[in-house]
Design an enzyme around this catalytic site. Structure first.
Site, PDB file in Angstrom:
ATOM      1  N   HIS A 109       2.707  13.474  -6.259  1.00  0.00           N
ATOM      2  CA  HIS A 109       3.168  12.834  -7.497  1.00  0.00           C
ATOM      3  C   HIS A 109       3.538  13.901  -8.532  1.00  0.00           C
ATOM      4  O   HIS A 109       4.570  13.818  -9.196  1.00  0.00           O
ATOM      5  CB  HIS A 109       2.068  11.942  -8.086  1.00  0.00           C
ATOM      6  CG  HIS A 109       1.823  10.674  -7.337  1.00  0.00           C
ATOM      7  ND1 HIS A 109       2.822   9.775  -7.028  1.00  0.00           N
ATOM      8  CD2 HIS A 109       0.676  10.128  -6.842  1.00  0.00           C
ATOM      9  CE1 HIS A 109       2.299   8.724  -6.384  1.00  0.00           C
ATOM     10  NE2 HIS A 109       1.003   8.928  -6.254  1.00  0.00           N
ATOM     11  N   HIS A 167      -6.419  -3.017  -7.340  1.00  0.00           N
ATOM     12  CA  HIS A 167      -5.044  -3.211  -7.805  1.00  0.00           C
ATOM     13  C   HIS A 167      -4.752  -4.614  -8.328  1.00  0.00           C
ATOM     14  O   HIS A 167      -3.743  -4.820  -8.996  1.00  0.00           O
ATOM     15  CB  HIS A 167      -4.059  -2.838  -6.701  1.00  0.00           C
ATOM     16  CG  HIS A 167      -4.164  -1.388  -6.297  1.00  0.00           C
ATOM     17  ND1 HIS A 167      -5.297  -0.864  -5.726  1.00  0.00           N
ATOM     18  CD2 HIS A 167      -3.303  -0.357  -6.402  1.00  0.00           C
ATOM     19  CE1 HIS A 167      -5.124   0.427  -5.480  1.00  0.00           C
ATOM     20  NE2 HIS A 167      -3.922   0.767  -5.879  1.00  0.00           N
ATOM     21  N   ARG A 223       4.610  -1.071  -2.637  1.00  0.00           N
ATOM     22  CA  ARG A 223       5.001   0.336  -2.630  1.00  0.00           C
ATOM     23  C   ARG A 223       4.256   1.141  -1.567  1.00  0.00           C
ATOM     24  O   ARG A 223       4.812   2.070  -0.986  1.00  0.00           O
ATOM     25  CB  ARG A 223       4.740   0.963  -4.011  1.00  0.00           C
ATOM     26  CG  ARG A 223       3.300   0.938  -4.425  1.00  0.00           C
ATOM     27  CD  ARG A 223       3.101   1.482  -5.841  1.00  0.00           C
ATOM     28  NE  ARG A 223       3.932   0.769  -6.818  1.00  0.00           N
ATOM     29  CZ  ARG A 223       3.854   0.923  -8.124  1.00  0.00           C
ATOM     30  NH1 ARG A 223       2.983   1.771  -8.637  1.00  0.00           N
ATOM     31  NH2 ARG A 223       4.643   0.246  -8.930  1.00  0.00           N
ATOM     32  N   ARG A 277     -18.184  -8.849  -3.924  1.00  0.00           N
ATOM     33  CA  ARG A 277     -17.255  -9.937  -4.276  1.00  0.00           C
ATOM     34  C   ARG A 277     -17.858 -10.872  -5.321  1.00  0.00           C
ATOM     35  O   ARG A 277     -17.138 -11.441  -6.145  1.00  0.00           O
ATOM     36  CB  ARG A 277     -16.827 -10.664  -2.997  1.00  0.00           C
ATOM     37  CG  ARG A 277     -15.738  -9.863  -2.282  1.00  0.00           C
ATOM     38  CD  ARG A 277     -15.617 -10.074  -0.797  1.00  0.00           C
ATOM     39  NE  ARG A 277     -14.559  -9.188  -0.275  1.00  0.00           N
ATOM     40  CZ  ARG A 277     -14.722  -7.889  -0.003  1.00  0.00           C
ATOM     41  NH1 ARG A 277     -15.899  -7.307  -0.188  1.00  0.00           N
ATOM     42  NH2 ARG A 277     -13.716  -7.148   0.418  1.00  0.00           N
ATOM     43  N   TRP A 321      -5.353 -16.366   0.277  1.00  0.00           N
ATOM     44  CA  TRP A 321      -5.751 -14.976   0.551  1.00  0.00           C
ATOM     45  C   TRP A 321      -6.273 -14.835   1.980  1.00  0.00           C
ATOM     46  O   TRP A 321      -5.866 -13.954   2.723  1.00  0.00           O
ATOM     47  CB  TRP A 321      -6.814 -14.552  -0.463  1.00  0.00           C
ATOM     48  CG  TRP A 321      -7.439 -13.219  -0.231  1.00  0.00           C
ATOM     49  CD1 TRP A 321      -8.703 -12.980   0.226  1.00  0.00           C
ATOM     50  CD2 TRP A 321      -6.857 -11.925  -0.467  1.00  0.00           C
ATOM     51  NE1 TRP A 321      -8.944 -11.627   0.296  1.00  0.00           N
ATOM     52  CE2 TRP A 321      -7.821 -10.961  -0.120  1.00  0.00           C
ATOM     53  CE3 TRP A 321      -5.606 -11.496  -0.923  1.00  0.00           C
ATOM     54  CZ2 TRP A 321      -7.593  -9.588  -0.228  1.00  0.00           C
ATOM     55  CZ3 TRP A 321      -5.369 -10.129  -1.029  1.00  0.00           C
ATOM     56  CH2 TRP A 321      -6.354  -9.195  -0.683  1.00  0.00           C
ATOM     57  N   ARG A 373      -5.068 -12.779   5.325  1.00  0.00           N
ATOM     58  CA  ARG A 373      -5.967 -11.782   5.937  1.00  0.00           C
ATOM     59  C   ARG A 373      -6.199 -12.100   7.412  1.00  0.00           C
ATOM     60  O   ARG A 373      -6.166 -11.213   8.254  1.00  0.00           O
ATOM     61  CB  ARG A 373      -7.302 -11.781   5.192  1.00  0.00           C
ATOM     62  CG  ARG A 373      -7.199 -11.299   3.753  1.00  0.00           C
ATOM     63  CD  ARG A 373      -7.571  -9.853   3.611  1.00  0.00           C
ATOM     64  NE  ARG A 373      -9.013  -9.670   3.598  1.00  0.00           N
ATOM     65  CZ  ARG A 373      -9.602  -8.474   3.706  1.00  0.00           C
ATOM     66  NH1 ARG A 373      -8.864  -7.393   3.871  1.00  0.00           N
ATOM     67  NH2 ARG A 373     -10.910  -8.370   3.664  1.00  0.00           N
ATOM     68  N   GLU A 429      -1.969  13.223  -4.487  1.00  0.00           N
ATOM     69  CA  GLU A 429      -1.808  13.329  -5.941  1.00  0.00           C
ATOM     70  C   GLU A 429      -0.867  14.478  -6.311  1.00  0.00           C
ATOM     71  O   GLU A 429      -0.044  14.354  -7.229  1.00  0.00           O
ATOM     72  CB  GLU A 429      -3.164  13.507  -6.632  1.00  0.00           C
ATOM     73  CG  GLU A 429      -4.159  12.369  -6.403  1.00  0.00           C
ATOM     74  CD  GLU A 429      -3.617  10.993  -6.767  1.00  0.00           C
ATOM     75  OE1 GLU A 429      -2.709  10.890  -7.606  1.00  0.00           O
ATOM     76  OE2 GLU A 429      -4.105   9.999  -6.187  1.00  0.00           O
ATOM     77  N   TYR A 483      13.382  -2.589  -6.402  1.00  0.00           N
ATOM     78  CA  TYR A 483      13.891  -2.080  -5.123  1.00  0.00           C
ATOM     79  C   TYR A 483      15.384  -2.330  -4.977  1.00  0.00           C
ATOM     80  O   TYR A 483      16.006  -1.813  -4.050  1.00  0.00           O
ATOM     81  CB  TYR A 483      13.099  -2.692  -3.963  1.00  0.00           C
ATOM     82  CG  TYR A 483      11.661  -2.216  -3.978  1.00  0.00           C
ATOM     83  CD1 TYR A 483      11.287  -1.078  -3.281  1.00  0.00           C
ATOM     84  CD2 TYR A 483      10.695  -2.860  -4.749  1.00  0.00           C
ATOM     85  CE1 TYR A 483       9.985  -0.606  -3.324  1.00  0.00           C
ATOM     86  CE2 TYR A 483       9.390  -2.399  -4.801  1.00  0.00           C
ATOM     87  CZ  TYR A 483       9.041  -1.279  -4.087  1.00  0.00           C
ATOM     88  OH  TYR A 483       7.753  -0.804  -4.144  1.00  0.00           O
TER      89      TYR A 483
HETATM   90 ZN    ZN Z   1      -0.325   7.480  -5.370  1.00  0.00          ZN
END
Ligand code: ZN
Ligand code: NAG
Ligand code: NAG
Ligand code: NAG
Ligand code: NAG
Ligand code: NAG
Ligand code: NAG
Ligand code: NAG
Ligand code: NAG
Length: 635
Positions: free
Chosen positions: A371, A497, A506, A171, A469, A473, A368, A209
């Site tokens: 996808h 991300h 998602r 971190r 945050w 959590r 994967e 959405y």
């Molecule tokens: Zn994926």
């Protein structure tokens, strides 16, 4: 394109404005077709450049990619501009209206000021650079990158202090260095999105959405599923208290965030050895067997391809095998984070993964490949429809397949385990393993964008970034910071991300709907046993159902797409709950009343617990990237 003002005049409303708009739907169709051909080309060029960079990190390759990404943004702007010359909101052809609504909706490419657009791209690459080059030095001679070293350390170490040093060190070298950049990023992103007519970036993301009640639906879903998580949490907490000593745990009931086998405590499968319900049963971890059989990365992808083929779905084309990067090369730097690539030319589809020979990676391989299967199925749709029915659908496809693949029955069929025991104890062991992947993830998948949406909307200002945050959590995940955190820290950005700016809800959506799809496909294949024993392998009825939905891409509203497979048109947690029912009952028996935690984080210690004298550095390696929005990235 001809102007048909006549029609507009007849309507006698706001004539002067409308007179300038084109109402000819034939002309509009022609325009959309032209744009589609050009879009394939511009996207192909950008994706190719991004691929080159991601599989061979050099200055030259980065510059080429940045240039193509700006070209793509310019192209999107031009298309949106030209499309808005049409009076498309009043087209009679629903499909054409939908296409135009996509063409004018261009995200941050809408930024009117080019300099600011460049700055936005620049900040994003800077954040990615910081994230991708961070190394934690646990001693003078031991400096570790996230992949694979810190990841492996979290999986294997049970040393409280060593884990803590790695947790805090990561971190310090990642999130903490990005806080100012992130604030600037939020402002620029919102400014660009505003030009698109949305309130803020979060509102734009939620618009994908197309569900007015989306946020409330998520709250309801989360509340429905919470009891499963609370029980898993309580059982895990009990076992970890035994392992580390109860004095290491706060009285508020949370679990220190660095003890769950994962840098972010997002999945807990690495704790399976600590948590295994019935120790005397055969292991269902097939990693040793894969190694014994000399599995290779290619073999793992072949296993996955064969599953899709057995359902009558589309096989991977030659180009996939010729051009994918399935193992980490040793002659150059690459971005290892697993991802799937659509080159938009209807021929070229690739995976980039630094595959390791483990069961966990076998599951990622299926993810994967899911996808890629989606890409293949919808390749003949216009470019604007080459996406999931919603982003959660795209993440769910491969996971649905791996729900079948991971059943002991299936692993036996493909020769990875022998002599499957089929009794209640084996079931509970199996479901525990699945729960550590699927249930443990739910609050994490839920809270990331709760945080981000509140930042984008301005509800959480910079001086509350880290506090908010940890509020989330502690409250949702029931994990607590193992050392004092302040606004000097920026812990959200220690997760890929956030600097990579990939929306996250998602994954939560996917973890719910994949069980709906699994249940529906099991039903279609006429299997009536418990859901966790169902394997749709070789069932063409299930394959056809799934293919029919994938072919649509995003050409229809997602509830219609979902309806085709499951007969349901809403996200619904009951399939997931049904799948885990036996484990839920077992956990309730184990836990009794010792469950739950307080919403608020524990009060920080008065003494400073961060006494370790770590020497933390970040290598000033060069690395950056832009506009990752086209790629499908692992959670
Ligand atoms: Zn994926
Ligand atoms: C990597 O990219 C550089 C250009 O920056 C090129 O010269 C080199 O051949 C590439 N390496 C591989 C293995 O493709
Ligand atoms: C947009 O319209 C301009 C002017 O008609 C034209 O030159 C350009 O090619 C169009 N661009 C696209 C992407 O359709
Ligand atoms: C466009 O469609 C709306 C809604 O159907 C209608 O109220 C309006 O009169 C139409 N305007 C024109 C100019 O056709
Ligand atoms: C795996 O490879 C080793 C060494 O090449 C070989 O001795 C062994 O027979 C192989 N095992 C299998 C199951 O193919
Ligand atoms: C893939 O490689 C094989 C063998 O090298 C070759 O015959 C084939 O033409 C290639 N296909 C594509 C699409 O590149
Ligand atoms: C599987 O079961 C058979 C018959 O019960 C036994 O002969 C064999 O050794 C077992 N194999 C393993 C790997 O346990
Ligand atoms: C599939 O669903 C239908 C409708 O809900 C039900 O009647 C049928 O029994 C189910 N089939 C199996 C095998 O569970
Ligand atoms: C979820 O599905 C179940 C049946 O499977 C149904 O009874 C329930 O009403 C659904 N919940 C929602 C919120 O739609």
């Amino acid at each position: 394109m001809e102007m048909k003002c006549v029609l507009v005049f007849l309507l006698l409303t706001t004539t002067s404005v409308l007179c300038d708009l084109i109402t000819d739907e034939e002309a509009a169709k022609q325009f959309a077709d032209d744009v589609n051909i050009k879009a394939e080309e511009v996207n192909f060029r950008y994706v190719s450049a991004a691929w080159t960079y991601n599989t061979n990190i050099t200055q030259e390759n980065q510059e080429a990619m940045v240039a193509e990404s700006l070209r793509l943004a310019e192209f999107d702007q031009e298309v949106a501009h030209n499309a808005s010359a049409f009076f498309w909101t009043n087209f009679t052809d629903t499909n054409l209206r939908r296409i135009f609504s996509r063409l004018v909706d261009i995200g941050t490419a809408a930024m009117p000021d080019t300099e600011k657009l460049e700055r936005l791209n620049h900040i994003q690459s800077e954040m990615r650079t910081i994230y991708s080059t961070g190394e934690v030095c646990l001693s003078e001679s031991e400096c570790l990158p996230l992949d694979p070293d810190l990841t492996r350390l979290f999986a294997e170490s049970r040393d409280y202090d060593r884990l803590l040093a790695a947790w805090q060190g990561w971190r310090d070298v990642s999130g903490k260095k990005m806080k100012d950049l992130y604030e600037e990023f939020v402002a620029l992103s919102n400014e660009a999105i505003l030009a698109n007519g949305y309130e803020d970036t979060g509102a734009y993301w939620r618009s994908w959405y197309d569900t007015p009640t989306f946020e409330e639906d998520l709250v309801d879903l989360f509340e429905t599923l919470k009891p499963l998580y609370v029980n898993l949490h309580a059982y895990t907490r009990k076992k970890l208290r035994e392992l580390y000593g109860a004095d290491k745990f706060p009285s508020t009931g949370q679990i220190p965030a660095h003890l769950l086998g994962n840098m972010w405590a997002q999945t807990w499968n690495n704790l399976y050895d600590v948590l295994e319900p019935y120790q005397n049963k055969d292991s269902i971890d097939v990693t040793p067997e894969m190694i014994r059989q000399n599995f290779t990365a290619i073999k793992m992808f072949e296993v996955s391809d064969e599953f899709f083929e057995s359902l009558g779905m589309i096989k991977m084309p030659d180009s996939f095998w010729n051009y994918s990067m399935l193992s980490k090369p040793d002659d150059r730097d690459v971005v290892c984070h697993a991802s799937a690539w659509d080159f938009y030319n209807r021929q070229d589809f690739r995976v980039k993964q630094c595959t390791e020979i483990t069961m966990e990676d076998l599951i990622t391989v299926h993810h994967e490949m899911g996808h890629i299967e989606y890409f293949l199925q919808y390749k003949d749709q216009p470019v604007v429809y080459r996406g999931g029915a919603n982003p959660g659908f795209h993440e769910a496809v491969g996971d649905v397949i791996s729900l079948s693949v991971q059943t002991p029955e299936h692993l036996e069929k493909i020769g990875l385990i022998q002599n499957v025991t089929n009794d209640n104890e084996a079931d509970i062991n199996f479901l525990m393993r699945m729960a550590l992947q699927k249930i443990a993830f739910l609050p994490f998948g839920y809270l990331i964008d709760q945080w981000r949406w509140s930042v984008f909307s301005g509800e959480t200002p910079k001086d509350k970034y880290n506090e908010k945050w940890w509020d989330l959590r502690c409250k949702y995940q029931g994990v607590s910071p193992p050392v004092t955190r302040t606004e000097e820290d920026f812990d959200p950005a220690a997760k890929f991300h956030i600097p990579n700016n990939t929306p996250y809800i998602r994954y939560f959506v996917s973890f719910v709907i994949q069980f709906q799809f699994h249940r529906a496909l099991c039903n279609a294949s006429e299997q009536s046993g418990p859901l966790h024993h169902c394997d749709i392998y070789r069932n063409q009825l299930a394959g056809t159902k799934l293919s029919d939905m994938l072919k649509l891409g995003s050409s229809l509203p997602w509830p219609e797409a979902m309806m085709m497979v499951s007969g349901e048109d809403k996200m619904n947690g009951t399939a997931l709950m049904e799948y885990f029912q036996p484990l839920t009952e077992w956990l309730q028996e184990q836990n009794g009343n010792d469950i739950g935690w307080e919403d608020a984080c524990p009060k920080p210690d008065t003494k400073d617990p961060s006494s370790s004298n770590m020497n933390v550095i970040s290598l000033p390696l060069f690395m950056a990237a832009v506009l990752y929005s086209l790629l499908k990235i692992r959670n």
